[in-house]
Design an enzyme around this catalytic site. Structure first.
Site, short mmCIF file in Angstrom:
data_model
loop_
_atom_site.label_atom_id
_atom_site.label_comp_id
_atom_site.label_asym_id
_atom_site.label_seq_id
_atom_site.Cartn_x
_atom_site.Cartn_y
_atom_site.Cartn_z
N ASP A 20 53.80 -44.96 40.07
CA ASP A 20 53.29 -46.34 39.98
C ASP A 20 52.34 -46.46 38.79
O ASP A 20 51.15 -46.66 38.97
CB ASP A 20 52.60 -46.74 41.30
CG ASP A 20 51.44 -45.84 41.69
OD1 ASP A 20 51.42 -44.66 41.28
OD2 ASP A 20 50.53 -46.31 42.41
N HIS A 253 44.57 -36.86 39.19
CA HIS A 253 45.30 -36.66 40.44
C HIS A 253 46.79 -36.35 40.21
O HIS A 253 47.31 -35.33 40.67
CB HIS A 253 45.20 -37.92 41.30
CG HIS A 253 43.82 -38.32 41.67
ND1 HIS A 253 43.02 -37.59 42.50
CD2 HIS A 253 43.08 -39.41 41.32
CE1 HIS A 253 41.85 -38.20 42.68
NE2 HIS A 253 41.87 -39.31 41.96
#
Ligand code: BDR
Ligand code: CA
Length: 332
Positions: A20, A253
């Protein structure tokens, strides 16, 4: 720096990147694109850091700007239960990639297939070979499993960025217990952990141990070429977001999960069934059963063992993330 004897370099890793984009998603994509042993078979998009139109546009922009040959397939715009939470514009910017100017002219078309259908087709065409690296909501993976349960036995492995297992004091980043990719579609996440395919979760417990700091960013800006400059330019707002919490730099991340794909030896993992709370005050919480402790029969007993990362060699991960874009410079 990558060492010449790194075993991961010698074999080809076929990867579908479900994403995303997303500041840290974009950086992870550039890492995968630059890493010698990775063959990127596809980029599938999912709502999250921005709406599905925007994240798909961002993936197409990255494909064009960095001449990435893999097709982009547009995925889910809402969770399995039909919800699409407001995008975290305070983290990733209004346009999902740090509000850099995005030239929308001449962008390639997405693949004609929906992301989950693309995943099914590619997995069936490459049995036992594909790693699904999912760094957004798990919606596309869950849709693929629902439509074609046979793919579970055909996937090589599934690596996700998601979850927080309360190790070393690391809890959620959206609620006290829930990480963003899990709470964004907790039912999908629970179905992905519950399927008979091997999943490894790279959660906040380890991703919060790796900070891309000023030294690394300076190095990328000076020596990392187009990709390095892009990473620095897109991460200014993301860095300011982290500064509010006293962090000089930012968490990488999604790139951390990408590093696990190419070199799992940098991580220690623990096995056990994982469930995701799908409602209530702890919705989105990820919990792994400890087989060392006896419990009465319950919801965990039928779930397959999955792996979660419990520790990481942070310096070597950072070194790979910088060094992959600057292969000629010695490590910091
Ligand atoms: C995850 O949420 C998103 O903001 C990031 O891209 C990452 O995938 C971290 O919780
Ligand atoms: Ca992401």
């Amino acid at each position: 720096m990558l060492s010449a004897e790194n075993p991961a370099r010698s074999r080809s890793l076929k990867v579908i990147f479900d994403t995303d984009p997303g500041v840290d998603d974009a950086a992870a994509l550039l890492f995968l694109n630059a890493y010698p042993s990775v063959t990127l078979l596809g980029i599938t998009t999912v709502f999250g850091n921005a709406d599905i139109d925007t994240v798909t546009r961002n993936a197409l922009y990255l494909k064009k700007r960095f001449a990435i040959s893999a097709p982009v397939a547009r995925g889910a715009g809402a969770s399995l239960s039909g919800e699409a939470s407001l995008p975290p514009v305070h983290v990733h910017g209004q346009n999902g990639i740090g509000d850099i100017v995005v030239d929308q002219s001449g962008l390639p078309e997405p693949d004609a297939r929906a992301a989950h259908r693309f995943i099914i087709d590619m997995v069936r065409a490459n049995p036992g070979e594909i790693t699904l690296l999912a760094v957004g909501r798990m919606t596309n993976l869950a849709l693929a499993l629902r439509e074609a349960p046979d793919i579970a036995s055909l996937v090589r492995n599934v690596v996700i960025m998601g979850g927080a297992f309360s190790l070393a004091g690391h809890n959620g980043n959206v609620t006290p217990v829930a990480e963003a990719n899990m709470i964004g579609d907790p039912l999908a996440a629970d179905e992905v952990f519950g399927a008979a395919w091997p999943v490894t979760a790279i959660g906040l417990d380890v991703t919060r141990q790796i900070v891309m700091g000023p030294a690394e960013l300076d190095r990328l800006a000076a020596h990392g070429g187009e990709a390095g400059r892009f990473i620095v330019d897109t991460s200014r707002g993301y860095r300011a977001f982290h500064a509010q919490f006293g962090i000089d730099g930012y968490y990488v991340h999604d790139s951390t999960a990408a590093v696990y794909v190419v070199d799992p030896s940098l991580f220690e993992v623990r096995s056990g069934p994982v469930r995701v709370a799908t409602d209530g005050v702890a919705v989105g919480q990820t919990i792994q059963r400890d087989w060392g402790i006896p419990y009465p029969p319950g919801e965990w007993d039928m779930a397959p063992d999955q792996k979660i990362a419990v520790s990481v060699d942070a310096n070597r991960v950072l070194g790979m993330l910088v060094g992959t874009h600057i292969p000629c410079l010695p490590a910091l």
